[in-house]
Design an enzyme around this catalytic site. Structure first.
Site, PDB file in Angstrom:
ATOM      1  N   ASP A 101       0.924  -1.289   0.080  1.00 39.86           N
ATOM      2  CA  ASP A 101       0.139  -0.038   0.052  1.00 39.86           C
ATOM      3  C   ASP A 101       0.739   1.189   0.110  1.00 39.86           C
ATOM      4  O   ASP A 101       1.890   1.485   0.849  1.00 39.86           O
ATOM      5  CB  ASP A 101      -0.874   0.028   1.068  1.00 39.86           C
ATOM      6  CG  ASP A 101      -1.997  -1.054   1.524  1.00 39.86           C
ATOM      7  OD1 ASP A 101      -1.937  -1.923   0.598  1.00 39.86           O
ATOM      8  OD2 ASP A 101      -2.250  -1.189   2.363  1.00 39.86           O
TER       9      ASP A 101
ATOM     10  N   GLU B 164     -10.617  -1.803   4.210  1.00 43.71           N
ATOM     11  CA  GLU B 164      -9.528  -1.226   4.576  1.00 43.71           C
ATOM     12  C   GLU B 164      -9.037   0.238   3.815  1.00 43.71           C
ATOM     13  O   GLU B 164      -9.885   0.596   3.009  1.00 43.71           O
ATOM     14  CB  GLU B 164      -8.231  -2.093   3.834  1.00 43.71           C
ATOM     15  CG  GLU B 164      -8.316  -3.553   4.505  1.00 43.71           C
ATOM     16  CD  GLU B 164      -7.266  -4.374   4.226  1.00 43.71           C
ATOM     17  OE1 GLU B 164      -6.458  -4.827   4.770  1.00 43.71           O
ATOM     18  OE2 GLU B 164      -6.947  -4.442   2.915  1.00 43.71           O
TER      19      GLU B 164
END
Length: 525
Positions: A52, A232
């Site tokens: 990420d 998320e």
């Protein structure tokens, strides 16, 4: 005698086939991993694992990109924050690791803000405005027991190094297993910091005046949108509606699994935020409940994308990028020195027409300054498979392609990338079913994971435009498709045995006219 002559001929043919096959395999193997798979213009770490994007902010002429990083392996492990900087979001320079694990745990995803007024009191104002990062500390106790809390760190050297706040955590947690990925933004209307946090199947909203003391405001999302996986990496920001004086708030939520084509993906919601509660726009909510096709990217390889703080375009758009992979196979892709890359940076806008709200995603304008050698053609009659261009004219592994088709027929429009190894990547638009598609089943090395090429990815066409326009970005191992001014986007990776060296187009059963196509080499490396 004829039988013996036939056997000799067969033996010669067999030897030739073996020789040709060996030669072909030698040619393929002679290309190094670095040359074949290291992207030309998408950020990758020099070595080891990345996922990420984190902590993205703009300050003093530099865009900062932090990222989930495991410095000791090419698969996921104890997370650190890696770091890279850029002046234009296109070319990146990797920096030393910015934030290391500590006694509270490893360093999961989060965000960073430019604390211009030093509201946190953590800055040495005479030296520099402080950068304050907020992230999730993750501690694994084994047997499925984990603890996730929120902590902050601060920098007085413009994000190069960080010191941990002595009173961490700033938000403790003993009850929620998945409690992570804080994204902080400045609420100008109410003069306060607002933070969104993913908590399993919902988003929690917090407020703060100083980035240290946080109050829970509200929750959003239970039984709303896709819920086949864990929520998320949220993001919350306000966007002007293109061509109007109105604005709406947008909430991004990544989910893994349960993306539209399997695995991980990012959905979005449009509504209003009153400083406490996010409420979906009624028209958007009705459309969502009817059919959930509100995805930032319908391809399989754009996840956990978030926006840069302290950065907007002149017309109010936001800037973002995502992780160009999918948890279904990210740890198995056939690169050893490094794993994963980021998408190209994108400009995000909000559109509204008679079909409702849609986010528009397009490559940032900064990419255009890297255009080099150009190929352009108009009014091309496409019959069966028609070659458009080859590698002798343009390096397709670092290119930008723009096209327009004004008169859509009831047929399937297929673009094909191919090479001498027999690999092919198919993508295009099926006007019979009104869907876009990417087919990477025969794109090269696909056997490393059963989930990588097990299906053709599809996306609905939502545009009301009569003509079809598209922008295609090609790198060595990725394709990013922006259709209808970015209303439908598809991003996917692939691993050919040799570089693709030909682009062709075909139409099923019907001839058609390709009004124009322009291909630019991108001279970035």
């Amino acid at each position: 005698m004829k039988h013996l002559q036939f056997e000799k001929q067969a033996l010669v043919m067999l030897i030739l086939l073996v020789f040709i096959g060996c030669k072909k395999n030698t040619e393929i193997k002679s290309i190094s991993e670095e040359d074949l798979y290291r992207p030309n213009f998408h950020f990758t770490p020099k070595s080891n694992w990345m996922n990420d994007p984190n902590g993205m902010f703009y300050y003093n002429g530099y865009y900062h990109l932090y990222f989930q990083y495991h410095p000791e392996s090419n698969v996921w492990g104890p997370m650190h924050w890696g770091h890279a900087i850029s002046t234009d979001m296109i070319t990146w320079t990797e920096q030393p690791i910015a934030i290391y694990p500590d006694e509270h745990g490893t360093i999961f995803s989060g965000s960073a803000v430019v604390d211009i007024s030093n509201s946190s009191g953590l800055g040495e104002v005479e030296k520099s405005i402080p950068i304050v990062a907020m992230y999730t500390n993750h501690k694994d106790f084994g047997n499925g027991k984990v603890k996730q809390i929120q902590s902050i760190a601060y920098s007085n050297d413009e994000g190069e190094t960080f010191a941990k706040y002595e009173n961490n955590p700033v938000i403790d947690n003993t009850k929620i297993k998945d409690f992570r990925d804080p994204k902080v933004t400045w609420d100008e209307e109410r003069n306060k910091w607002v933070m969104v946090l993913a908590a399993g199947d919902k988003i929690m909203f917090y407020e703060s005046k100083d980035l240290k003391d946080w109050n829970l405001l509200s929750e959003f999302g239970k039984e709303v949108g896709a819920h086949g996986g864990v929520w998320e990496c949220p993001d919350l920001f306000k966007l002007p509606i293109v061509g109007t004086e109105e604005s709406k708030w947008v909430l991004l939520v990544s989910i893994n699994p349960d993306g539209p084509n399997g695995g991980s993906a990012t959905q979005y919601f449009v509504g209003d935020f009153d400083g406490k509660t996010f409420t979906m726009d009624k028209e958007f909510e009705d459309s969502l409940n009817k059919e959930h096709n509100y995805w930032l990217d319908f391809g399989r390889d754009n996840y956990a994308g978030v926006t840069w703080s302290n950065a907007r375009t002149k017309d109010g758009g936001k800037l973002m990028l995502g992780w160009m992979s999918n948890w279904d196979y990210a740890q198995e892709v056939p690169t050893e020195a490094w794993r994963s890359s980021m998408t190209v940076a994108r400009k995000i806008q909000l559109q509204k027409n008679e079909k409702g709200y849609r986010l528009l995603s397009n490559p940032v304008q900064e990419l255009s300054k890297y255009r080099g050698k150009k190929f352009k053609n108009e009014n091309i009659a496409i019959k069966e498979e028609t070659k458009i261009i080859g590698s002798e004219a343009i390096d397709l592994a670092s290119s930008e392609i723009k096209f327009n088709i004004s008169k859509l027929e009831e047929t399937v429009y297929t673009f094909k990338l191919s090479n001498k190894a027999g690999d092919k990547l198919l993508f295009g638009y099926d006007n019979l079913t009104k869907t876009f598609f990417i087919n990477r089943k025969n794109s090269g090395n696909v056997k490393f994971s059963q989930k990588f090429a097990n299906k053709v990815s599809v996306a609905p066409r939502t545009s009301i435009n009569k003509n079809l326009t598209g922008t295609i970005l090609l790198d060595k191992t990725s394709i990013e498709l922006f259709y209808d001014n970015g209303e439908t986007v598809m991003t996917e990776i692939f691993f050919p045995n040799m570089p693709f060296d030909k682009l062709s187009i075909q139409s099923k059963n019907n001839e058609f006219i390709l009004d124009n196509i322009e291909i630019n080499n991108l001279n970035i490396n």
